[in-house]
Each structure stands twice: as C-alpha cells, then as structure tokens.
Design an enzyme around this catalytic site. Structure first.
Site, mmCIF file in Angstrom:
data_model
loop_
_atom_site.group_PDB
_atom_site.id
_atom_site.type_symbol
_atom_site.label_atom_id
_atom_site.label_comp_id
_atom_site.label_asym_id
_atom_site.label_seq_id
_atom_site.Cartn_x
_atom_site.Cartn_y
_atom_site.Cartn_z
ATOM 1 N N TRP A 207 0.832 -1.108 -0.078
ATOM 2 C CA TRP A 207 0.137 0.024 -0.139
ATOM 3 C C TRP A 207 0.904 1.254 -0.113
ATOM 4 O O TRP A 207 0.462 2.402 -0.512
ATOM 5 C CB TRP A 207 -0.982 0.059 1.110
ATOM 6 C CG TRP A 207 -2.005 -1.297 1.126
ATOM 7 C CD1 TRP A 207 -2.242 -2.013 2.000
ATOM 8 C CD2 TRP A 207 -2.816 -1.400 0.175
ATOM 9 N NE1 TRP A 207 -3.244 -3.129 1.877
ATOM 10 C CE2 TRP A 207 -3.565 -2.388 0.408
ATOM 11 C CE3 TRP A 207 -3.234 -0.499 -1.099
ATOM 12 C CZ2 TRP A 207 -4.702 -3.035 -0.409
ATOM 13 C CZ3 TRP A 207 -4.381 -1.201 -1.877
ATOM 14 C CH2 TRP A 207 -5.006 -2.397 -1.567
ATOM 15 N N ASP B 248 -1.918 6.822 6.053
ATOM 16 C CA ASP B 248 -2.725 5.890 5.658
ATOM 17 C C ASP B 248 -2.951 4.973 6.728
ATOM 18 O O ASP B 248 -2.116 4.175 7.008
ATOM 19 C CB ASP B 248 -2.207 5.052 4.386
ATOM 20 C CG ASP B 248 -3.089 3.982 3.989
ATOM 21 O OD1 ASP B 248 -4.245 3.971 4.827
ATOM 22 O OD2 ASP B 248 -2.977 3.110 3.005
ATOM 23 N N LYS C 286 -12.541 -1.757 7.201
ATOM 24 C CA LYS C 286 -11.465 -2.840 7.962
ATOM 25 C C LYS C 286 -12.015 -2.554 9.525
ATOM 26 O O LYS C 286 -12.585 -3.370 10.283
ATOM 27 C CB LYS C 286 -10.013 -2.496 7.685
ATOM 28 C CG LYS C 286 -9.536 -3.350 6.416
ATOM 29 C CD LYS C 286 -8.581 -2.461 5.788
ATOM 30 C CE LYS C 286 -8.253 -3.127 4.270
ATOM 31 N NZ LYS C 286 -7.640 -2.283 3.401
HETATM 32 C C1 LIG Z 1 -7.231 -2.043 2.456
HETATM 33 C C2 LIG Z 1 -6.010 -0.937 2.392
HETATM 34 C C3 LIG Z 1 -6.008 0.058 1.193
HETATM 35 C C4 LIG Z 1 -7.043 0.038 0.171
HETATM 36 O O1 LIG Z 1 -8.246 0.394 0.405
HETATM 37 P P1 LIG Z 1 -9.365 0.711 -0.644
HETATM 38 O O2 LIG Z 1 -10.341 1.349 0.237
HETATM 39 O O3 LIG Z 1 -9.729 -0.613 -1.265
HETATM 40 O O4 LIG Z 1 -8.834 1.890 -1.675
HETATM 41 C C5 LIG Z 1 -5.151 1.175 1.444
HETATM 42 N N1 LIG Z 1 -4.388 1.169 2.341
HETATM 43 C C6 LIG Z 1 -4.259 0.199 3.424
HETATM 44 C C7 LIG Z 1 -3.383 0.169 4.492
HETATM 45 C C8 LIG Z 1 -5.143 -1.009 3.399
HETATM 46 O O5 LIG Z 1 -5.229 -1.696 4.434
#
Ligand SMILES: *Cc1c(COP(=O)(O)O)cnc(C)c1O
Length: 384
Positions: free
Chosen positions: A126, A196, A220
């Site tokens: 990511w 993020d 999540k």
């Molecule tokens: C799941 C995830 C993403 C992607 O998220 P989307 O909502 O599918 O764009 C980005 N960064 C992290 C750390 C993730 O766990």
C-alpha cells in the site's frame, strides 16, 4: 445539543441496550482482511433500519442525503469520531468515496505542486502504491524502503532521513498484507505527517494532533465498504490550490460538509453505529485493550513452537493482521481447508506473503480468536 435516537450519549435507545449477541446459525468466524466482520449487534441494529430509518418512514437505503434524518446521522458520526479519537476542534472530518486508493493521489494533489517534495516510508504494497500515485503530482521519493527485508518490519527512528525541503512525510501505520505495524509515532524530521491508517484506525492509539492528514477506508476497522474517512489539519486545508478538479479538491468537501455530491448514506450510518458501539464498550481505550488481548493470545500460540513461523519481526508485529507460515509449507492448504470445515473463513494469506493471515479488527470478537487458537492446537497435535 439536540438529543435524538442517533446521538444518545451512550449510543443506544433503551430498547437496544445490552442485548445478548447470539451468532445466528451459519455465520462463521470471519478473519477476512476487509471488508471485515462487524460487531453482531451493529449488524442486527442496521438490519432493523432497512425498512424504516429512525422512524423517518424512509428505509436506510432510500433516505435522501438532504433530509433532516440523514443530516442527524452524519452530524452524529462526525461528533463521535471527534470524541472517540480526540480530534482537535480545528481539524476537519470528511466522508469521501473512492477508497484509500483515491487518497494516494488526492493527498499529494492537495498538498504539493509539481516541484515540491514529499518523502515516503515504504513498508508494503500500500505504501508503494501511495508513492507511485504521489509521483504523478510532484517529487515523491522513498526515504526508507523495506522491500529487500521482505517487509518484515517497519523502520525505527534514525534508520532514515527526511529531505530538508520536503513538504511532508507519508507512512502506512499498519501494513495489512505483511502484518507489520508502527508502535511509535515515526520521526518526520519536523515535517507534517500524512498517514494511511486504513487497517488500524481506532484499533490502536493515535495522536491525531501530530498528523496533518489521516485517511482510512472504513471497511476494516470502522464499518462497511464505500466510505473513506479523511481528517485534515488547518495546515492541510491551507495547502489547497486553485483549479483542482472539483471532486479531488478537499476544499469542495470541507465547504459542503461532505455532501457536495451524494455521499455513501448507508455506509455513513453503519460507521456511526460502529462508533456508537466503540463508545459504549470503553471507547478507544476499550478497543485497544481488546485488540491487545486478542493479539497476545494468537502471538503466544505462534511463539509456542517451531511448528509456526510468524512473518513479522517482533517489534513490528501488527495487532490487526497477524501473518505466519507453517514450518512445513505443504501443510498450509490442509490448514486452511480444515479451518473452513470448522467454521473459520478469510484466513488465506495475501498472495504477496503466502501462508496464513488472521485479521482481527475491532469487530472481531475474542471468541473467534479463542476458536482459532484452539483449532491451531488441535491441528498441530495431529501433524507434529
Ligand atoms: C485496504 C487498504 C487500502 C486500500 O483501500 P481501498 O479502500 O480498497 O482503496 C489502502 N491502504 C491500506 C493500509 C489498506 O489496508
């Protein structure tokens, strides 16, 4: 403050308090990485609103975002986030769409121009994607990259340096694929931090005031898919540029209270209910305590014998996504198959790591982790 059923301080109408959650038949122990398991009582509560949301006469999927009913929902969600995560008063909270993946580009677009710099700590797939997207906007570079170490750990302070004239530092607080996580606030060389936090927001401590942009997909730790939480500092808002595409300009969404266009109405309602659940179960501290207990139970099992090979270096272990291999990798398929037979799903590791991954976000009950550990004990006994 006006009190209505959405904003009761303990988050519940009287009729909803303390119902025992009994897993309906056929529901599995869900260790999926996202979308992920939600607290059963939230799922049940949301189900009751499908025909008629908060006595408005409109169903959850049918209510207008311009209605007073929905306004009370979005207000409630924002207030709860501010309370639970101690978001400073001068920070903005947004509910956007397009996932964390859109934020990879949108953060850079709003924060830097073509000749300006941003530094990235690369701890997994990511953060690689975040760097790549920011590179379309300005001078984005990796200050640290864990790829050669197989992404088994996150950097410690002193292992990297930030460019003198960098505008901000971006990091990924929890690496969903590799199962690593920072257990400290990373040094940013005095620069603003952009994080993020998709896979650990509201599951571990976070000092919001030490960040300038926090973004996270909701699917999540916070709720259902389709909502992206973005928290912006005054600095982040002041960076806005003229002439950005309307939908990619943070100011568009700040000025319209996240309702410039139709937001994900049902997703925001679910998010509000998840935060209400967090609040009535001890707030952020309660969530952290439960997550510690779940992670300790599973890591203790993994450390108990050479049968298991945990992926992450000890100081970087994630409390949210636990990744491991079996010493005998040939047994992994059988492990996953038998786990499924006894009612456990979502345990297959991401293809970039292989093996097993158990995601244990806020909504994952202790009982699921106990069931997993007891299955592991049993499996080990039969194959050792
Ligand atoms: C799941 C995830 C993403 C992607 O998220 P989307 O909502 O599918 O764009 C980005 N960064 C992290 C750390 C993730 O766990």
């Amino acid at each position: 403050m006006k009190m209505n059923p959405v904003v009761n301080s303990d988050g519940l109408k009287d009729s909803e308090r303390s119902r025992p959650a009994v897993e309906p038949a056929g529901r599995i122990h869900n260790f999926g990485a996202g979308p992920a398991v939600l607290p059963l009582e939230v799922v049940e509560e949301v189900a009751t609103t499908l025909p008629n949301l908060l006595e408005s006469g409109f169903g959850l999927l049918e209510v207008s975002h311009r209605s007073a009913t929905f306004q009370s929902v979005i207000d409630s969600a924002m207030e709860r986030i501010r309370r639970v995560m101690s978001v400073p008063d001068d920070y903005e909270i947004l509910f956007l769409q397009g996932g964390a993946s859109t934020q990879f580009y949108m953060t850079a677009l709003n924060l830097i121009s073509e000749r300006e710099k941003a530094d990235f700590l690369i701890t997994g797939g990511w953060s690689q994607k975040a760097l790549e997207e920011a590179g379309r906007v300005g001078d984005a570079a990796a200050a640290w990259d864990g790829v050669d170490g197989g992404f088994k750990s996150v950097p410690q302070d002193g292992e990297y340096s930030i460019r003198e004239d960098s505008e901000y530092v971006h990091y990924t607080s929890n690496n969903t694929l590799f199962g690593t996580q920072y257990h400290h606030l990373p040094d940013s060389g005095g620069k603003p931090r952009v994080v993020d936090a998709s896979s650990d927001i509201c599951g571990v401590p976070i000092d919001v005031a030490s960040h300038d942009v926090i973004y996270a997909g909701a699917q999540k730790n916070l709720g259902a898919s389709g909502v992206t939480l973005v928290i912006l500092s005054p600095w982040a808002m002041s960076r806005g540029k003229e002439g950005l595409p309307t939908m990619l300009d943070y100011n568009t969404h700040v000025s319209k209270g996240s309702m410039f266009n139709t937001p994900n109405t049902s997703g925001i309602y679910v998010l509000d209910r998840v935060f209400a659940w967090v609040e009535r179960n001890g707030g952020l501290d309660g969530a952290i305590e439960r997550n510690h207990a779940k992670a300790a139970l599973l890591y203790d099992k993994l450390d108990s014998s050479d049968f298991w090979k945990p992926h992450a270096t000890e100081h970087s272990r994630s409390m949210m996504n636990v990744t491991w291999r079996l010493a005998d990798e040939n047994l992994e398929a059988a492990f996953l198959e038998q786990a499924e037979e006894v009612g456990m799903g979502g345990l297959k590791g991401h293809r970039s790591v292989g093996g097993i991954r158990a995601s244990m976000y806020n909504g994952c009950p202790m009982g699921s982790v106990e069931a997993l550990v007891s299955f592991m004990q049993d499996f080990e006994g039969r194959h050792n």
